[in-house]
Write an enzyme that holds these catalytic residues in place. Structure first.
Site, short mmCIF file in Angstrom:
data_model
loop_
_atom_site.label_atom_id
_atom_site.label_comp_id
_atom_site.label_asym_id
_atom_site.label_seq_id
_atom_site.Cartn_x
_atom_site.Cartn_y
_atom_site.Cartn_z
N LEU A 1 0.47 -1.28 0.48
CA LEU A 1 0.06 0.55 -0.04
C LEU A 1 0.88 1.42 -0.11
CD1 LEU A 1 -3.00 0.32 0.05
CD2 LEU A 1 -2.72 0.18 2.36
N ASP A 2 0.71 2.27 -1.06
CA ASP A 2 1.75 3.51 -1.32
C ASP A 2 1.11 4.28 0.30
OD1 ASP A 2 1.09 4.27 -4.24
OD2 ASP A 2 2.76 4.73 -3.06
N VAL A 3 2.12 5.09 0.21
CA VAL A 3 2.34 6.00 1.67
C VAL A 3 0.78 6.99 0.91
CG1 VAL A 3 4.11 8.06 2.00
CG2 VAL A 3 5.12 6.25 1.69
N GLN B 1 -1.36 0.38 -6.18
CA GLN B 1 -1.95 2.01 -6.11
C GLN B 1 -1.44 3.23 -7.50
OE1 GLN B 1 -0.58 0.82 -3.52
NE2 GLN B 1 -2.19 -0.54 -3.54
#
Lengths: 260, 454
Positions: free
Chosen positions: A56-58, A193
């Site tokens: 999961l991206d920042v 993402q």
């Protein structure tokens, strides 16, 4: 974890010489096993193995699956199940940026008053169609298209690529539409993402305007939904234990169904 | 000592250059204020206005050497080193002068028509050896006509009111074509050796470079649909009657005999008195749909097209086909297979050949349904429906309400447009940059009318 009540200490029977006047007698005595005592061994848990599931991206948010201890092995099995993930992606028309999100460097601003919900849905139908075609082509790449097997697979429609594949969107639809913002629900496989932000950018281009992605939120990752996810305030031992117990059955069923 | 003091005084007087950091901005993510400033200063581009209309486009694909695709560079490349293209395997955009409302693919030629009131209403390209595209005057020799027309060329029609009459529909057969107008009847041109043009057969007539375009006006009411079979023609009038002329050895004229007919004659049999709303034919079999959803068929039945009602292989009188598949909305006939679309949006196929249910099903006399999931239907999108079905000689096409085109069947010289040369045994999407509105299927090429997305 260390403060939690531990297992009752084991004990063993030892035959110890008893104090007696005459010949030495052996008496069976139950003594605790000192090798397992906390003061000898130290605290039971010094470190935990925690593994992460799909990335999961920042800049993204949502369901993030973690495995604790034995759960890491289950994570690998879940990865091999290739289940779809559901994202809620919000976008905004009128801008195009370098990294496709609203915090990037601005490249271009365009008008968007010609866009209507109907046009957006038309583009989404095309995206879904081409992705479905890519899915069929990928799954049929190692099966000859001219066989009855290929036909049966295509009819079933529930096929998934059971190996590495480029990102595929299995379903996409518009949840909300209020110019300039819009929100999409995307079901996808093997995606990142940033790929979803790129999809938003390309939707903007198809509509002869431009779009940036303002929010990417994962609402489902395989069998784990938002209801199972723990909030920031719930990151404590009791909630984690309860969550693990609640999901055990679901995960077991899914693994049995897919991997057999 | 004095010199040292002098040096010190000089050093104090001279301003020392301290390294400044004023020229370059500090690195790091831009602040919200900076972003807003940049945002406001940027110019806004407009690519499409608020009232922009969707553009109409034509896409063609299939066999190129006959010129039927209308792109001259496929047959005669514009640069010397380029090679002529034999097959166009994926949809290729064809530039047209006006909005094309009706298209028809024949055996090696294509007709495009527009419902404008301009002088030029119909364009033709491809094979012209039987003047199926009218007389195309050659530029090099003004007395001769072209045998192959490589780009859409206007067909001059002998209209009485050329600036009022509109062309509603065109249809093409093996070597003849029919053009339907709204007030001046039907114009026929091309080969007439079997009377398919609706005029008397002239012995030893030379059809190439012929100027003759025949006009047919003598029907019981206005003609609303024209259909060309391989060597016969069918006319459907407003009153629901069907007229036929042309070759009848397979009974495709449906007039009760197996001879040729050179004058359009009304059909009887099971469709006498029935209000027919659609007729279809491409090979030697014909199908008609009535307003109540009943299906009638006549013509060739060698491939089990009509085997459900009769054992004979040539049926020369229209027969009712009592299939229990629901009310029928549209039917299409191919060379060896037939396809119908019911009111609920289900697609049924029967006949012989690649029918669309995998390689095992090659012939059936009873209609078999093609599962909806092959057309993009799923639990996530349950409102996908097939809206149109079309048939070429050995392939089928279906259009959905999402504007997608699905094709399947024998991939003769790339006519399916899927990018591959193999036959397709179940419906497969054709990738077209637009929403497909209508499609015309030929023997080895296809033409589609597409609306752009925006």
């Amino acid at each position: 974890l260390n403060a939690a009540p531990a297992r009752p200490p084991r004990s063993r029977i030892r035959f110890l010489p008893a104090e007696s006047a005459g010949p030495p007698e052996l008496v069976a005595v139950r003594v605790p096993v000192l090798a397992e005592h906390r003061l000898v061994r130290g605290p039971r848990f010094t470190q935990l193995k925690i593994g992460a599931g799909h990335r999961l991206d920042v800049k993204a948010s949502g369901v993030f699956v973690l495995g604790v201890g034995h759960g890491n092995k289950l994570l690998t099995h879940l990865y091999n199940c290739h289940l779809t993930k559901v994202y809620t992606v919000s976008g905004e028309f009128g801008k195009a940026t370098e990294d496709f999100s609203d915090t990037g460097k601005l490249i271009e601003k365009t008008t968007f008053d010609h866009i209507s919900r109907e046009k957006l849905e038309r583009i989404l139908a095309v995206i879904q169609g081409t992705n479905h075609k890519a899915l069929l082509m990928y799954v049929h790449s190692n099966i000859d298209m001219k066989t009855q097997e290929a036909y049966e697979l295509a009819v079933k429609g529930l096929i998934r690529p059971m190996g590495k594949s480029p990102p595929i969107i299995t379903a996409i639809r518009c949840l909300q539409f209020a110019l300039p913002q819009f929100q999409l629900e995307i079901h996808c496989l093997h995606e990142t993402q940033q790929y979803l932000r790129k999809v938003v950018h390309e939707i903007g281009l198809e509509l002869k305007s431009s779009a940036v992605c303002t929010q990417v939120r994962r609402t489902r990752d395989g069998v784990f939904t938002l209801e199972d996810a723990l909030l920031r305030t719930q990151w404590n031992l009791q909630s984690v234990q309860k969550a693990i117990l609640d999901c055990q059955l679901k995960v077991k069923n899914e693994l049995e169904k897919t991997l057999g | 000592k004095m010199a040292a003091a002098a040096w010190r005084a000089l050093r104090a007087a001279r301003p020392v250059a301290v390294p400044q950091r004023g020229l370059a901005d500090p690195a790091g993510p831009p602040s919200a204020r900076r972003l807003r400033e940049v945002d406001e200063a940027a110019p806004v581009f407009q690519y499409v206005g608020k009232a922009a209309k969707r553009k109409d486009r034509v896409f063609v694909w299939g066999f190129c050497y006959s010129g039927a695709l209308g792109v001259p560079s496929f047959v005669r490349p514009d640069a010397g080193w380029k090679k002529p293209r034999r097959i166009q395997a994926t949809p290729y955009r064809l530039e047209t002068d006006g909005k094309i409302t009706s298209a028809a693919c024949g055996y090696g030629f294509t007709l495009l028509s527009s419902d404008t009131t301009d002088i030029t209403k119909v364009w033709g390209m491809g094979l012209n050896k039987d003047s199926q595209l009218g007389f195309q005057r050659s530029i090099r020799d003004r007395t001769k006509g072209y045998e192959y027309v490589l780009e859409p060329s206007p067909i001059p029609l002998p209209l009485e009111k050329p600036q009022k009459t509109r062309v509603l529909q065109v249809s093409c057969g093996r070597a003849h074509s029919l053009i339907l107008t709204d007030s001046e009847g039907v114009f026929t041109m091309g080969n007439n050796s079997y009377g398919q043009c609706g005029r008397k057969v002239v012995e030893d007539e030379v059809y190439s470079e012929s100027h003759l375009i025949h006009q047919l006006n003598d029907f019981d009411s206005r003609v609303v649909q024209v259909v060309c079979g391989q060597d016969h023609s069918l006319f459907r009038t407003k009153k629901g009657a069907v007229f036929a002329c042309g070759w009848g050895a397979d009974g495709q004229t449906g007039l009760g005999h197996y001879n040729i007919t050179s004058v359009p004659t009304k059909l009887g049999g099971d469709i006498a008195g029935v209000n027919i709303i659609q007729v279809s034919s491409y090979g030697d079999c014909c199908l008609a749909v009535s307003d109540e959803g009943d299906l009638f068929g006549w013509g060739n039945s060698e491939y089990l097209q009509l085997a459900s009602v009769t054992e004979t292989t040539q049926v020369n009188v229209p027969r009712h086909l009592p299939f229990k598949i629901g009310k029928i909305k549209e039917a299409a006939c191919g060379g060896t297979g037939n396809i119908v679309l019911t009111e609920e949006g289900s697609v049924f196929v029967w006949g012989y050949g690649i029918l669309g249910k995998g390689p095992i099903l090659t012939e059936t006399a009873v209609p078999e349904m093609i599962p909806q999931s092959l057309f993009g239907w799923s639990d996530f999108s349950p409102d996908v429906r097939v809206t149109r079905v079309r048939c070429g000689l050995s392939h089928f096409a279906a259009l959905t309400n999402r504007g997608e085109l699905f094709v399947w069947g024998k991939n003769l010289r790339g006519c399916l447009g899927i990018g591959r040369m193999e036959d397709q045994y179940f419906p497969w999407r054709v990738t077209i940059p637009g929403e497909v509105v209508d499609v015309a299927c030929g023997v080895d090429h296809m033409v589609s009318m597409v609306k752009s997305f925006i």
